[in-house]
Write a protein that holds these residues in place. Sequence first.
Motif, PDB file in Angstrom:
ATOM      1  N   PHE A   8       0.818  -1.216   0.000  1.00  0.00           N
ATOM      2  CA  PHE A   8       0.000   0.000   0.000  1.00  0.00           C
ATOM      3  C   PHE A   8       0.856   1.271   0.000  1.00  0.00           C
ATOM      4  CE2 PHE A   8       0.519  -1.569   4.311  1.00  0.00           C
ATOM      5  CZ  PHE A   8       1.100  -0.477   4.939  1.00  0.00           C
ATOM      6  N   TYR A  13      -6.310   5.168  -1.522  1.00  0.00           N
ATOM      7  CA  TYR A  13      -7.507   4.357  -1.742  1.00  0.00           C
ATOM      8  C   TYR A  13      -8.739   5.083  -1.209  1.00  0.00           C
ATOM      9  CZ  TYR A  13      -4.230   0.472  -2.268  1.00  0.00           C
ATOM     10  OH  TYR A  13      -3.200  -0.330  -2.666  1.00  0.00           O
ATOM     11  N   PHE A  15     -11.800   4.230   0.769  1.00  0.00           N
ATOM     12  CA  PHE A  15     -12.183   3.150   1.673  1.00  0.00           C
ATOM     13  C   PHE A  15     -13.645   3.353   2.034  1.00  0.00           C
ATOM     14  CE2 PHE A  15     -11.929   1.700   6.331  1.00  0.00           C
ATOM     15  CZ  PHE A  15     -12.360   0.424   6.021  1.00  0.00           C
ATOM     16  N   ASN A  25      -7.791   7.346   2.040  1.00  0.00           N
ATOM     17  CA  ASN A  25      -6.599   6.960   2.793  1.00  0.00           C
ATOM     18  C   ASN A  25      -5.386   7.052   1.879  1.00  0.00           C
ATOM     19  OD1 ASN A  25      -8.204   6.460   4.971  1.00  0.00           O
ATOM     20  ND2 ASN A  25      -8.011   4.242   4.928  1.00  0.00           N
ATOM     21  N   HIS A  75      -6.753  -2.417  10.884  1.00  0.00           N
ATOM     22  CA  HIS A  75      -7.214  -2.917   9.586  1.00  0.00           C
ATOM     23  C   HIS A  75      -6.492  -4.209   9.257  1.00  0.00           C
ATOM     24  CE1 HIS A  75      -8.332   1.046   7.245  1.00  0.00           C
ATOM     25  NE2 HIS A  75      -8.973   0.958   8.384  1.00  0.00           N
ATOM     26  N   MET A  77      -5.920  -5.406   5.690  1.00  0.00           N
ATOM     27  CA  MET A  77      -6.114  -5.012   4.292  1.00  0.00           C
ATOM     28  C   MET A  77      -5.711  -6.166   3.390  1.00  0.00           C
ATOM     29  SD  MET A  77      -4.414  -1.199   4.217  1.00  0.00           S
ATOM     30  CE  MET A  77      -4.584  -1.045   2.460  1.00  0.00           C
ATOM     31  N   LEU A  82      -8.957  -6.339  -2.566  1.00  0.00           N
ATOM     32  CA  LEU A  82      -9.316  -4.944  -2.270  1.00  0.00           C
ATOM     33  C   LEU A  82     -10.438  -4.862  -1.238  1.00  0.00           C
ATOM     34  CD1 LEU A  82      -8.963  -3.336  -5.808  1.00  0.00           C
ATOM     35  CD2 LEU A  82      -7.366  -3.194  -3.888  1.00  0.00           C
ATOM     36  N   VAL A  84     -11.243  -4.917   3.260  1.00  0.00           N
ATOM     37  CA  VAL A  84     -10.680  -4.587   4.567  1.00  0.00           C
ATOM     38  C   VAL A  84     -11.609  -5.120   5.649  1.00  0.00           C
ATOM     39  CG1 VAL A  84     -10.025  -2.714   6.141  1.00  0.00           C
ATOM     40  CG2 VAL A  84      -9.651  -2.460   3.685  1.00  0.00           C
ATOM     41  N   LEU A 105     -11.861  -1.295  -0.946  1.00  0.00           N
ATOM     42  CA  LEU A 105     -10.865  -0.331  -1.353  1.00  0.00           C
ATOM     43  C   LEU A 105     -10.974  -0.107  -2.861  1.00  0.00           C
ATOM     44  CD1 LEU A 105      -7.772  -1.782   0.523  1.00  0.00           C
ATOM     45  CD2 LEU A 105      -9.106   0.232   1.185  1.00  0.00           C
TER      46      LEU A 105
END
Length: 108
Positions: A8, A13, A15, A25, A75, A77, A82, A84, A105
Amino acid sequence: MTAALPGFAGRTYLFEVDNGAAFRNSYSADGTRLRWEGLGESAGQYEDVPLHTAAIAPGIWFISWTERSGITVSHVMDLNSLTVKVFWTWEGETGRVGELHTGTLTPA
Protein backbone atom coordinates in the motif's frame (compact mmCIF):
# COMPACT_ATOMS: atom_id res chain seq x y z
CA MET A 1 19.02 -6.44 4.19
CA THR A 2 16.25 -3.92 3.53
CA ALA A 3 12.63 -4.92 4.21
CA ALA A 4 10.30 -4.77 1.23
CA LEU A 5 7.88 -1.88 1.15
CA PRO A 6 4.26 -2.65 2.03
CA GLY A 7 2.01 -3.07 -1.03
CA PHE A 8 0.00 0.00 0.00
CA ALA A 9 3.07 2.30 0.27
CA GLY A 10 2.71 5.47 -1.80
CA ARG A 11 -0.87 4.65 -2.76
CA THR A 12 -4.24 6.26 -2.13
CA TYR A 13 -7.51 4.36 -1.74
CA LEU A 14 -11.15 5.26 -1.34
CA PHE A 15 -12.18 3.15 1.67
CA GLU A 16 -15.94 2.52 1.85
CA VAL A 17 -17.20 0.91 5.06
CA ASP A 18 -20.32 -1.24 5.45
CA ASN A 19 -21.87 1.34 7.83
CA GLY A 20 -21.82 4.07 5.14
CA ALA A 21 -18.63 5.82 6.29
CA ALA A 22 -16.09 6.66 3.61
CA PHE A 23 -12.49 7.82 3.74
CA ARG A 24 -9.66 8.76 1.41
CA ASN A 25 -6.60 6.96 2.79
CA SER A 26 -3.23 8.13 1.46
CA TYR A 27 -0.16 6.17 2.55
CA SER A 28 3.36 7.61 2.65
CA ALA A 29 5.92 6.41 0.12
CA ASP A 30 7.67 4.34 2.80
CA GLY A 31 4.40 2.92 4.21
CA THR A 32 4.98 4.26 7.74
CA ARG A 33 2.31 7.00 7.79
CA LEU A 34 -1.32 7.48 6.77
CA ARG A 35 -3.31 10.60 6.01
CA TRP A 36 -7.00 9.75 6.27
CA GLU A 37 -9.67 12.19 5.17
CA GLY A 38 -13.34 11.76 5.96
CA LEU A 39 -15.83 11.92 3.10
CA GLY A 40 -19.62 12.35 3.14
CA GLU A 41 -20.85 12.94 6.71
CA SER A 42 -17.22 13.00 7.92
CA ALA A 43 -16.08 15.58 5.33
CA GLY A 44 -13.56 18.02 6.74
CA GLN A 45 -12.11 15.55 9.25
CA TYR A 46 -8.56 14.36 8.64
CA GLU A 47 -5.41 13.35 10.42
CA ASP A 48 -1.86 12.24 9.68
CA VAL A 49 -0.92 9.24 11.81
CA PRO A 50 2.07 6.93 12.24
CA LEU A 51 1.31 3.30 11.40
CA HIS A 52 2.16 -0.01 13.01
CA THR A 53 2.26 -2.64 10.25
CA ALA A 54 2.86 -6.34 9.77
CA ALA A 55 2.72 -8.54 6.69
CA ILE A 56 0.27 -11.41 7.16
CA ALA A 57 0.53 -13.12 3.76
CA PRO A 58 1.34 -12.00 0.22
CA GLY A 59 -0.80 -8.88 -0.36
CA ILE A 60 -2.38 -8.98 3.12
CA TRP A 61 -1.38 -6.45 5.77
CA PHE A 62 -2.28 -5.73 9.39
CA ILE A 63 -2.22 -1.97 10.03
CA SER A 64 -3.02 -0.15 13.27
CA TRP A 65 -2.92 3.42 14.56
CA THR A 66 -4.18 5.66 17.36
CA GLU A 67 -5.80 9.02 16.63
CA ARG A 68 -5.48 12.21 18.70
CA SER A 69 -9.08 11.70 19.86
CA GLY A 70 -8.13 8.34 21.42
CA ILE A 71 -9.85 6.28 18.72
CA THR A 72 -7.82 3.20 17.83
CA VAL A 73 -8.14 1.64 14.39
CA SER A 74 -6.92 -1.75 13.20
CA HIS A 75 -7.21 -2.92 9.59
CA VAL A 76 -6.54 -6.19 7.88
CA MET A 77 -6.11 -5.01 4.29
CA ASP A 78 -6.34 -7.61 1.54
CA LEU A 79 -4.83 -5.92 -1.50
CA ASN A 80 -5.54 -9.04 -3.58
CA SER A 81 -9.32 -8.69 -3.19
CA LEU A 82 -9.32 -4.94 -2.27
CA THR A 83 -11.22 -5.63 0.95
CA VAL A 84 -10.68 -4.59 4.57
CA LYS A 85 -11.71 -5.92 7.96
CA VAL A 86 -11.59 -2.98 10.38
CA PHE A 87 -11.96 -2.81 14.15
CA TRP A 88 -12.14 0.58 15.83
CA THR A 89 -12.54 1.50 19.48
CA TRP A 90 -13.28 4.70 21.36
CA GLU A 91 -14.15 5.81 24.88
CA GLY A 92 -17.95 5.75 25.33
CA GLU A 93 -20.07 6.99 28.22
CA THR A 94 -19.82 3.66 30.04
CA GLY A 95 -16.32 2.59 28.97
CA ARG A 96 -14.45 1.48 25.89
CA VAL A 97 -16.62 0.65 22.86
CA GLY A 98 -15.55 -1.36 19.82
CA GLU A 99 -17.03 -2.10 16.39
CA LEU A 100 -16.04 -4.58 13.71
CA HIS A 101 -16.77 -3.66 10.08
CA THR A 102 -15.93 -4.70 6.55
CA GLY A 103 -15.15 -2.45 3.64
CA THR A 104 -13.83 -2.14 0.14
CA LEU A 105 -10.86 -0.33 -1.35
CA THR A 106 -10.86 1.48 -4.68
CA PRO A 107 -7.50 2.79 -5.92
CA ALA A 108 -7.71 6.57 -6.25
